[in-house]
Design a protein around this motif. Sequence first.
Motif, PDB file in Angstrom:
ATOM      1  N   LEU A 142       0.829  -1.202   0.000  1.00 20.50           N
ATOM      2  CA  LEU A 142       0.000   0.000   0.000  1.00 20.50           C
ATOM      3  C   LEU A 142       0.870   1.260   0.000  1.00 20.50           C
ATOM      4  N   LEU A 143       1.915   1.284   0.820  1.00 18.82           N
ATOM      5  CA  LEU A 143       2.813   2.444   0.837  1.00 18.82           C
ATOM      6  C   LEU A 143       3.424   2.697  -0.540  1.00 18.82           C
ATOM      7  N   ALA A 144       3.776   1.643  -1.234  1.00 18.20           N
ATOM      8  CA  ALA A 144       4.377   1.783  -2.564  1.00 18.20           C
ATOM      9  C   ALA A 144       3.404   2.405  -3.556  1.00 18.20           C
ATOM     10  N   LYS A 145       2.100   2.298  -3.299  1.00 16.45           N
ATOM     11  CA  LYS A 145       1.088   2.939  -4.147  1.00 16.45           C
ATOM     12  C   LYS A 145       0.729   4.330  -3.621  1.00 16.45           C
ATOM     13  N   LEU A 146       0.713   4.487  -2.295  1.00 12.99           N
ATOM     14  CA  LEU A 146       0.332   5.755  -1.678  1.00 12.99           C
ATOM     15  C   LEU A 146       1.356   6.860  -1.921  1.00 12.99           C
ATOM     16  N   ILE A 147       2.629   6.531  -1.819  1.00 10.33           N
ATOM     17  CA  ILE A 147       3.672   7.554  -1.948  1.00 10.33           C
ATOM     18  C   ILE A 147       3.591   8.262  -3.305  1.00 10.33           C
ATOM     19  N   PRO A 148       3.520   7.538  -4.438  1.00  6.35           N
ATOM     20  CA  PRO A 148       3.401   8.252  -5.714  1.00  6.35           C
ATOM     21  C   PRO A 148       2.076   9.013  -5.841  1.00  6.35           C
ATOM     22  N   GLU A 149       1.004   8.482  -5.266  1.00  4.68           N
ATOM     23  CA  GLU A 149      -0.288   9.174  -5.298  1.00  4.68           C
ATOM     24  C   GLU A 149      -0.198  10.502  -4.561  1.00  4.68           C
ATOM     25  N   THR A 152       2.656  12.203  -3.740  1.00  2.11           N
ATOM     26  CA  THR A 152       3.628  13.112  -4.352  1.00  2.11           C
ATOM     27  C   THR A 152       3.064  13.741  -5.620  1.00  2.11           C
ATOM     28  N   ALA A 153       2.213  13.007  -6.346  1.00  5.32           N
ATOM     29  CA  ALA A 153       1.559  13.578  -7.532  1.00  5.32           C
ATOM     30  C   ALA A 153       0.622  14.718  -7.144  1.00  5.32           C
ATOM     31  N   ARG A 154       0.162  14.727  -5.910  1.00  3.75           N
ATOM     32  CA  ARG A 154      -0.700  15.803  -5.402  1.00  3.75           C
ATOM     33  C   ARG A 154       0.122  16.953  -4.817  1.00  3.75           C
ATOM     34  N   GLY A 155       1.454  16.846  -4.924  1.00  3.30           N
ATOM     35  CA  GLY A 155       2.319  17.905  -4.433  1.00  3.30           C
ATOM     36  C   GLY A 155       2.694  17.778  -2.965  1.00  3.30           C
ATOM     37  N   VAL A 156       2.460  16.616  -2.381  1.00  2.00           N
ATOM     38  CA  VAL A 156       2.768  16.384  -0.967  1.00  2.00           C
ATOM     39  C   VAL A 156       4.156  15.749  -0.859  1.00  2.00           C
ATOM     40  N   GLY A 157       5.049  16.380  -0.095  1.00  8.85           N
ATOM     41  CA  GLY A 157       6.358  15.795   0.178  1.00  8.85           C
ATOM     42  C   GLY A 157       6.200  14.734   1.251  1.00  8.85           C
ATOM     43  N   VAL A 158       6.693  13.524   0.990  1.00 10.55           N
ATOM     44  CA  VAL A 158       6.474  12.380   1.874  1.00 10.55           C
ATOM     45  C   VAL A 158       7.794  11.776   2.336  1.00 10.55           C
ATOM     46  N   SER A 159       7.879  11.477   3.634  1.00 12.22           N
ATOM     47  CA  SER A 159       8.945  10.643   4.186  1.00 12.22           C
ATOM     48  C   SER A 159       8.280   9.493   4.918  1.00 12.22           C
ATOM     49  N   THR A 160       9.040   8.453   5.201  1.00  9.94           N
ATOM     50  CA  THR A 160       8.481   7.299   5.906  1.00  9.94           C
ATOM     51  C   THR A 160       9.370   6.897   7.073  1.00  9.94           C
ATOM     52  N   ILE A 161       8.737   6.274   8.041  1.00 10.32           N
ATOM     53  CA  ILE A 161       9.442   5.597   9.130  1.00 10.32           C
ATOM     54  C   ILE A 161       8.878   4.196   9.174  1.00 10.32           C
ATOM     55  N   LYS A 162       9.739   3.204   9.167  1.00 11.43           N
ATOM     56  CA  LYS A 162       9.341   1.791   9.183  1.00 11.43           C
ATOM     57  C   LYS A 162       9.875   1.145  10.444  1.00 11.43           C
ATOM     58  N   PRO A 164     -11.457   1.035   0.039  1.00  9.61           N
ATOM     59  CA  PRO A 164     -11.002  -0.269  -0.460  1.00  9.61           C
ATOM     60  C   PRO A 164      -9.482  -0.321  -0.539  1.00  9.61           C
ATOM     61  N   LEU A 165      -8.930  -1.454  -0.189  1.00  8.90           N
ATOM     62  CA  LEU A 165      -7.480  -1.641  -0.131  1.00  8.90           C
ATOM     63  C   LEU A 165      -6.792  -1.382  -1.468  1.00  8.90           C
ATOM     64  N   ASP A 166      -7.491  -1.571  -2.566  1.00 12.54           N
ATOM     65  CA  ASP A 166      -6.872  -1.376  -3.882  1.00 12.54           C
ATOM     66  C   ASP A 166      -7.126   0.023  -4.463  1.00 12.54           C
ATOM     67  N   ASP A 167      -7.687   0.941  -3.670  1.00 14.23           N
ATOM     68  CA  ASP A 167      -7.995   2.290  -4.145  1.00 14.23           C
ATOM     69  C   ASP A 167      -7.050   3.303  -3.491  1.00 14.23           C
ATOM     70  N   ALA A 168      -5.861   3.459  -4.079  1.00 16.77           N
ATOM     71  CA  ALA A 168      -4.835   4.334  -3.497  1.00 16.77           C
ATOM     72  C   ALA A 168      -5.312   5.778  -3.389  1.00 16.77           C
ATOM     73  N   ALA A 169      -6.092   6.252  -4.337  1.00 15.82           N
ATOM     74  CA  ALA A 169      -6.574   7.633  -4.290  1.00 15.82           C
ATOM     75  C   ALA A 169      -7.500   7.847  -3.093  1.00 15.82           C
TER      76      ALA A 169
END
Length: 167
Positions: A17-24, A26-36, A146-151
């Motif tokens: 999910l993170l791999a889909k959320l991050i590009p979604e 960033t495409a909206r202009g949001v700078g994203v970092s992660t902590i795992k 839904p889990l498959d709806d990144a937007a």
Amino acid sequence: MRMIGLAGWSGAGKTTLLAKLIPELTARGVGVSTIKHAHHRFDVDTPGKDSWVHREAGARQVLVSSANRWALMTELRGAAEPELRQLLGQLAPVDLVLVEGFKRDRHPKIEVHRAANGKPWIHPEDPAIVAVASDLAPEATLPWAPLDDAAAIADLVLRHAVDAAGW
């Protein structure tokens, strides 16, 4: 800087999910970092490399830098694992921090749930769960995507993220 967590049992699909959320995002202009959070011993270094030799020799921190990236590794050497608040303080300022794991911490989280995993829901026992991303709608009245709806999940993330300094 705002933050929100993604929490779920192993195999629920948090990293996918993170791999889909991050590009979604960033495409909206949001700078994203992660902590795992990792529950096991892990290494980001390669045995035999100079930085690995420095750590193995006893250095508490090793910073590796190049024209493309830099990384700072910190060895705890028996000290307590840092809390999420401390780790957030180590990040450079960014619009949004997505936290994967830290399931037992009390920061706001979106539960990632996959029915085929056969695991119970987390939200009935965790009041910090503010929304759900799942392949089936929860019985609770929490916001759901839904889990498959990144937007749609990105919308939940942006709606429920909180000030990282104030939680």
